[in-house]
Structures are given as C-alpha cells and as structure tokens.
Design a protein around this motif. Structure first.
Motif, mmCIF file in Angstrom:
data_model
loop_
_atom_site.group_PDB
_atom_site.id
_atom_site.type_symbol
_atom_site.label_atom_id
_atom_site.label_comp_id
_atom_site.label_asym_id
_atom_site.label_seq_id
_atom_site.Cartn_x
_atom_site.Cartn_y
_atom_site.Cartn_z
ATOM 1 N N GLY A 4 30.301 68.837 54.562
ATOM 2 C CA GLY A 4 31.649 69.319 54.186
ATOM 3 C C GLY A 4 32.626 68.038 54.150
ATOM 4 O O GLY A 4 32.509 67.189 55.014
ATOM 5 N N VAL A 116 30.215 67.785 58.824
ATOM 6 C CA VAL A 116 31.628 67.617 58.580
ATOM 7 C C VAL A 116 31.906 66.365 58.596
ATOM 8 O O VAL A 116 31.881 65.433 59.497
ATOM 9 N N ALA A 119 37.581 66.284 57.372
ATOM 10 C CA ALA A 119 38.697 67.653 57.395
ATOM 11 C C ALA A 119 39.970 67.452 58.151
ATOM 12 O O ALA A 119 40.014 66.830 59.062
ATOM 13 N N SER A 125 36.041 73.214 55.520
ATOM 14 C CA SER A 125 34.983 72.457 56.320
ATOM 15 C C SER A 125 35.176 73.239 57.904
ATOM 16 O O SER A 125 33.927 73.505 58.531
ATOM 17 N N ALA A 129 32.092 75.182 59.801
ATOM 18 C CA ALA A 129 31.744 74.895 60.964
ATOM 19 C C ALA A 129 31.737 76.054 62.113
ATOM 20 O O ALA A 129 30.863 76.352 62.899
ATOM 21 N N ALA A 141 29.386 65.877 63.305
ATOM 22 C CA ALA A 141 30.805 65.514 62.529
ATOM 23 C C ALA A 141 30.651 64.045 62.669
ATOM 24 O O ALA A 141 29.991 63.190 63.430
ATOM 25 N N CYS A 154 37.417 66.481 62.068
ATOM 26 C CA CYS A 154 36.263 66.094 62.819
ATOM 27 C C CYS A 154 36.389 65.343 63.987
ATOM 28 O O CYS A 154 35.301 65.792 65.008
#
Length: 176
Positions: A4, A116, A119, A125, A129, A141, A154
């Motif tokens: 993401g 991710v 974000a 995203s 998660a 992340a 993140c």
C-alpha cells in the motif's frame, strides 16, 4: 504481499522497485491507483503489466466497471495473459467510496502479509493493514520522513508492532 502507498509520489515507487527486484520470490499486490495486481511479475512504473505469471486484479466495482478508466488496457492485458479480474460486486456497480474498504478486505485475505510504504492518517492502506491483522496476516511498514504527513500511518503501524522493512530480505524474514 499486499503493498500500500500513494502511487503519485516517488518514495513508494522507489520501494516497489526495491521489493520487486526479485519478483519470482513472492507475489505482490499493489494497491496503488485504485487497482490491485496480484502477480509474480515485472511491471513498469507507468502501470503497464509485463507479466511472467498470471495476475489477479481485485476491483472495488462491478466486473464491467474498470476504475479508473485509464486502467482498461491493464485489465485487458491481465485477461489476455490468463489472469483474472476479481470482485464481489454485481455488474453495473460503480466506484463508490464504501466499496474500497470491502475490496481491501479481499486484498489482505489473498495476502500472506501487508506492507505499507506510505500512509496518511487515516488511509485505505491502514484499513487494509487492519483487515490483515483481523485475518491473522503479517503487517509490515517502511519508515518515512518524520515531517511527511504521508509517513504518519507507517510510523503508527511501527509503534504498534508492525515489522520494520528496509530490504527485500526483511520482507522474507517477516513472512517466514
């Protein structure tokens, strides 16, 4: 691997290039530009698909509604190469905001883990998660610049126990 991030910034593109450097080692689900490609493949940064394997696009619309419209060529390419367009929506379902969290649940369900890259708080995203956690999938992340609003999601995931990813080997370790 669910991936993401925002497709219109250079940071996720650079991370995708790093992660995709050895595509035969894992499948990538790329949630950029509202399209999801589940594939063991190489792809160019412009979004064209040059697959070595089959791809699956998970859609937040009906099967007859390619969104965004610029991805029609990608959809055709996926089908021509033996892949599939996957959706839980009936034909004629247009792209509506509530559809995309539902689509993200399918993305995380197909994934061993979700990575991710970028974000904001909140973001799609982060919803993916959360779905991954609920489905007992790994959440990973990539840290970003501390002053960027696109890094906050993140960093929140990392504070809450997501695996820190800096290299492709980190991804493989997290998924082992």
């Amino acid at each position: 691997l669910g991936l993401g991030g925002y497709a219109n910034t250079s940071y996720p593109r650079a991370m995708v290039a790093l992660i995709d450097g050895e595509p035969e080692r894992y499948a990538v689900i790329d949630a950029g530009t509202n399209w999801v490609k589940f594939h063991v493949a190489e792809r160019d940064p412009g979004g064209a698909l040059e697959a070595r394997g089959a791809s699956v696009a998970v859609m937040g619309t009906g099967p007859d509604q390619v969104y965004p419209a610029r991805n029609r060529r990608l959809a055709t390419s996926i089908l021509e190469q033996g892949g599939a367009l996957v959706t839980e929506f009936v034909p004629g379902t247009r792209p509506e905001p509530p559809n995309f969290p539902r689509r993200n649940r399918i993305i995380s369900g197909l994934s061993l883990g979700v990575l991710v890259v970028e974000a904001a708080l909140p973001s799609g995203s982060l919803l993916t998660a959360q779905c991954a956690l609920e489905q007992d999938r790994e959440v990973m992340a990539v840290p970003g610049p501390v002053r960027s609003p696109l890094s906050r999601g993140c960093h929140e995931l990392l504070r809450n126990g997501a695996a820190l990813i800096e290299t492709p080997e980190d991804v493989l370790r997290a998924l082992a």
